[in-house]
Design a protein around this motif. Structure first.
Motif, mmCIF file in Angstrom:
data_model
loop_
_atom_site.group_PDB
_atom_site.id
_atom_site.type_symbol
_atom_site.label_atom_id
_atom_site.label_comp_id
_atom_site.label_asym_id
_atom_site.label_seq_id
_atom_site.Cartn_x
_atom_site.Cartn_y
_atom_site.Cartn_z
ATOM 1 N N VAL A 191 0.823 -1.210 0.000
ATOM 2 C CA VAL A 191 0.000 0.000 0.000
ATOM 3 C C VAL A 191 0.857 1.260 0.000
ATOM 4 O O VAL A 191 0.469 2.284 -0.575
ATOM 5 N N LEU A 208 1.336 2.582 -3.233
ATOM 6 C CA LEU A 208 0.036 3.039 -3.722
ATOM 7 C C LEU A 208 -0.205 4.490 -3.312
ATOM 8 O O LEU A 208 -0.765 5.280 -4.073
ATOM 9 N N GLY A 265 1.254 6.990 -5.515
ATOM 10 C CA GLY A 265 0.731 7.031 -6.875
ATOM 11 C C GLY A 265 1.337 5.999 -7.794
ATOM 12 O O GLY A 265 1.089 6.007 -8.991
ATOM 13 N N ARG A 266 2.161 5.116 -7.272
ATOM 14 C CA ARG A 266 2.712 4.043 -8.104
ATOM 15 C C ARG A 266 1.826 2.812 -7.999
ATOM 16 O O ARG A 266 1.021 2.716 -7.089
ATOM 17 N N PRO A 267 1.981 1.823 -8.907
ATOM 18 C CA PRO A 267 1.198 0.600 -8.764
ATOM 19 C C PRO A 267 1.496 -0.114 -7.449
ATOM 20 O O PRO A 267 2.575 0.055 -6.872
ATOM 21 N N PHE A 268 0.494 -0.912 -7.026
ATOM 22 C CA PHE A 268 0.611 -1.743 -5.839
ATOM 23 C C PHE A 268 1.910 -2.542 -5.885
ATOM 24 O O PHE A 268 2.275 -3.092 -6.920
ATOM 25 N N GLN A 269 2.614 -2.566 -4.761
ATOM 26 C CA GLN A 269 3.812 -3.401 -4.619
ATOM 27 C C GLN A 269 4.994 -2.972 -5.472
ATOM 28 O O GLN A 269 5.909 -3.762 -5.692
ATOM 29 N N SER A 270 5.006 -1.739 -5.973
ATOM 30 C CA SER A 270 6.234 -1.256 -6.606
ATOM 31 C C SER A 270 7.317 -1.209 -5.537
ATOM 32 O O SER A 270 7.042 -0.913 -4.375
#
Lengths: 136, 123, 502
Positions: free
Chosen positions: A82, A85, A88-93
């Motif tokens: 999260v 998240l 503003g990046r995708p989940f789990q970046s």
């Protein structure tokens, strides 16, 4: 089951095994190891202790209920997903701290995820083992 | 090497299926475990068996030095093994409970849910 | 806001974690699971509206680019299904307030329910076949535990059959995934679609397609792979049976529709007669099984199988109208069948039995319940103007239009008639006929006002849904048709995932 050999050995082995499990957790990102194996080793250490000293003693040194370990592990793993998240990046970046820490090295959200897996696997394995032992 | 693995996968499937058609639920669960392992080995084999180094890309290069094995099937198997571990742990506890409630491990004795006009309900 | 796609996964997981943290406090767990289910419904509705406005959404987990990372995709079909699933989750969460025994709650009913929702939403949203396997397993493990939790003899026997059959399906699924990877070198559905459209259908591809059809067919309970369903579903508590019947088999049907329209389209078109034959047989055998039964929950369990046949018929006819009809049918059958199950749960609570021979005369004491059951039953049979009529109309119309599928159309009509017969039988026996002497309805069990409404409101909500989409079908119908067109021409889907025109 009480055996002097086992209970003497486990006193020496328990801290070593727990330390080894943390070592496995930390080296896991780029080398063999990781949260899953680390968690299993930790669970194996506690299970050995339960074999030597009884289930009640194992619960005592564990302090928290294995279910709490599962819940906190899930929470930590979820938060590792999260946090990116929020930015503003995708989940789990993978997000990494810009500088290295002593002992831990380069720290980022993948380590957080692995820590979650570690707690979850340890909790799950202990829950299965301890409740099966209690039944007997 | 592939043909050896193909034969092993075949044997695992055959044994698994044979065990699953037995009436004892313990054997059924063993059969399921073997079937799962057969599937895992199948994925491992189709990922091409290459004796090589870990597929890490060296610093400065764009692709790993050959020979490397395809890492993806192995990651898939790892996931599948973990899932299989969880499912089999559950299945073992389940057959233990079934044995305790039904008093038998013979599937032919477990027909209460199939009979018509019989309250097989939960209450 | 691309991260909207993660919300239907994050919310159930976070709710499950919160429930686990509140392990000792069951009252708190109930509140948490209600709030979580409500939030999930809101997130799903926002997702559906966004997909309707902006087209297909996709996002790569962890930011790894398309064929390598795990892709989440929401087109209209999956967004609609997530929305329906979330609605069912909320309805069942309310119903569970009244219907869940303390023992279940002590063993972790609420977190397991959330994990089940997580698996269902994940299966609908994923764009990667292996990831689909993982979500299936998430869902299955939660459902195994929910089914076996009560520990009664019937539940244990049901659970053994359910677990073994579903594990065989999983093993086949896994093997199919493995061979597919060996042939295609990718597991991303959009990438596979692009690749297999260019190549000819030959070699191992049809074999893989058959493996997938069997694996999903077991999970969706199509003929002849459905025997586990009527043997196990009716043993669980009503709330659990309802969510199983509403979502688990439908996830199997979703996977069939998704994989076979996107990846194995050529194979599906080639096997059209066989798929239609399977659809017809599923309908007939299911409804005949139902007609033979005398116990409400088993009867309804057989109807689940029968209705799955209509969904497969929509897939088999393979026209936009038929697929749209199947999607509409899916929404309709989830609402109507769940309303029937929930109403049956109320009958069970009021009388202590669901056997038709012991029931009777319930209409006298429970006119509201009788009315709800009747409306849902007629909707299921397809009486106009209720939802089932429009769903069946679309399917049958499409079958007639295509010109050479009269047999399956005839079977569908016949099965509708048998469904109506079975529904009248159950309603007349339980509610209409005179009370049985020494039967169960002489002395209705006391049910507190609060418990009564906690069970009646969800039932009424679902019945109202079937009436609403029956009387005012246009918006949902248009949505389903758009979803079907997106399925049949998946260019937008492939573009959203891969960023290239196919």
């Amino acid at each position: 089951m009480s055996s002097i050999i086992l209970s003497t050995t486990i006193r020496l082995l328990l801290p070593l095994l727990l330390l080894f499990s943390v070592f496995l957790l930390l080296r896991g990102h780029n080398e063999p190891g990781g949260g899953f194996v680390g968690g299993l080793v930790a669970a194996a250490a506690i299970s050995l202790y339960a074999l030597a000293e009884g289930v009640a003693a194992a619960h005592r040194i564990l302090i928290v209920n294995p279910r709490q370990l599962i819940a906190s592990g899930l929470l930590v793993a979820l938060s590792s997903g999260v946090i990116p998240l929020m930015t503003g990046r995708p989940f789990q970046s993978g997000l990494w701290l810009p500088y290295s820490l002593p002992v831990l090295g380069h720290v980022g959200t993948p380590l957080l995820f692995d820590l979650g897996v570690y707690l979850l696997v340890a909790g799950m394995a202990l829950l299965i083992v301890l409740s099966l032992m209690e039944e007997e | 090497m592939e043909s050896v693995f193909a034969v092993v996968v075949g044997i695992l499937y055959a044994t698994g299926l044979y065990l699953m058609v037995r009436r004892s639920i313990v054997k059924t669960i063993f059969g399921l475990a073997l079937l799962g392992n057969g599937a895992n080995l199948l994925i491992f084999t189709v990922g091409r068996l290459t004796a090589g180094r870990p597929p890490y890309v060296p610093i400065g290069a764009l692709e790993p030095l050959p020979p490397v094995a395809d890492p993806l099937p192995q990651a898939l198997i790892l996931t599948a093994i973990v899932i299989g571990f969880g499912v089999q742990a559950f299945a073992l506890v389940l057959i233990k409970r079934v044995y305790q409630t039904v008093g038998s491990d013979d599937v032919d004795e477990m027909t209460t849910t199939d009979r018509i006009a019989d309250d097989g309900g939960s209450r | 806001m691309i991260n909207l796609l993660f919300l239907p996964l994050v919310i159930p997981l976070a709710t499950a974690v919160a429930c686990l943290l509140a392990w000792k406090n069951q009252g708190l767990q109930r509140i948490i699971s209600l709030i979580g289910s409500f939030l999930l419904l809101i997130a799903a509705a926002v997702l559906l509206v966004t997909v309707q406005q902006d087209g297909v959404l996709s996002v790569q987990g962890g930011g790894w680019a398309a064929p390598f990372g795990i892709t989440l995709v929401a087109d209209l079909f999956s967004a609609l299904m997530v929305c329906v699933a979330a609605g069912m989750g909320l309805v069942v969460a309310i119903y569970s307030l009244a219907d869940t025994e303390a023992e279940y709650e002590r063993l972790g009913y609420h977190p397991l329910m959330q994990v089940l929702m997580l698996g269902v939403c994940g299966s609908f949203l994923t764009g990667d076949i292996f990831n689909l396997y993982v979500w299936f397993e998430t869902m299955l493990i939660a459902s195994f535990v929910l089914l076996a939790m009560g520990g009664k003899r019937a539940q244990m026997e049901g659970a053994i059959k359910y677990v073994v059959l579903n594990l065989i399906a999983s093993a086949l699924f896994l093997a199919a995934v493995g061979i597919l990877y060996g042939v295609a070198g990718t597991l991303n559905m959009a990438d596979l679609a692009r690749m297999l459209r260019e190549s000819e259908s030959s070699g191992p591809i049809p074999v893989i397609a058959i493996l997938f059809f069997i694996a999903f067919g077991i999970k969706a309970a199509v003929f002849p792979l459905f025997f586990w369903l009527p043997a196990s579903y009716h043993t669980a508590p009503m709330a659990v049976t309802t969510i199983f019947s509403a979502l688990l088999t439908k996830v199997g049907v979703y996977a069939l529709i998704r994989i076979f329209t996107l990846v194995f389209f050529a194979e599906l078109a080639a096997w059209q007669p066989y798929v239609l034959a399977i659809a017809g047989l599923t309908m007939v055998i299911g409804v005949l099984g139902a007609v033979a039964q005398d116990e409400m929950r088993r009867l309804l369990s057989f109807h689940i199988v029968s209705q799955i046949g209509y969904l497969i018929m929509g897939l088999g006819l393979l026209t936009p109208l038929a697929l749209g009809g199947a999607i509409y049918f899916m929404v309709h059958v989830i609402a109507a069948k769940s309303a029937l199950f929930l109403a049956t749960g109320m009958v069970l609570r009021l009388t202590g039995t669901t056997e038709l021979k012991k029931l009777g005369g319930l209409y006298r004491h429970q006119p509201l319940l009788a009315g709800l059951f009747l409306v849902a039953a007629l909707a299921l049979a397809g009486i106009p103007p209720l939802s089932g009529f429009w769903a069946k109309l679309a399917l049958i119309w499409s079958g007639l239009e295509s010109g050479n599928h009269y047999l399956v159309v005839a079977v569908a009509l016949l099965v509708s008639l048998l469904t109506l017969f079975s529904m009248t039988k159950i309603w007349a026996a339980a509610f209409w006929k005179g009370a049985v002497v020494n039967g169960a309805t002489d002395t209705p069990l006391p049910l507190s006002r609060r418990v009564y409404w906690q069970m009646a409101v969800p039932t009424a909500l679902l019945t109202a849904t079937t009436v609403l989409i029956g009387l005012w079908p246009e918006p949902l119908y248009a949505l389903c048709m758009d979803a079907a067109r997106q399925l049949l021409v998946p260019d937008a889907y492939i573009f959203a995932v891969l960023g290239v025109q196919p």
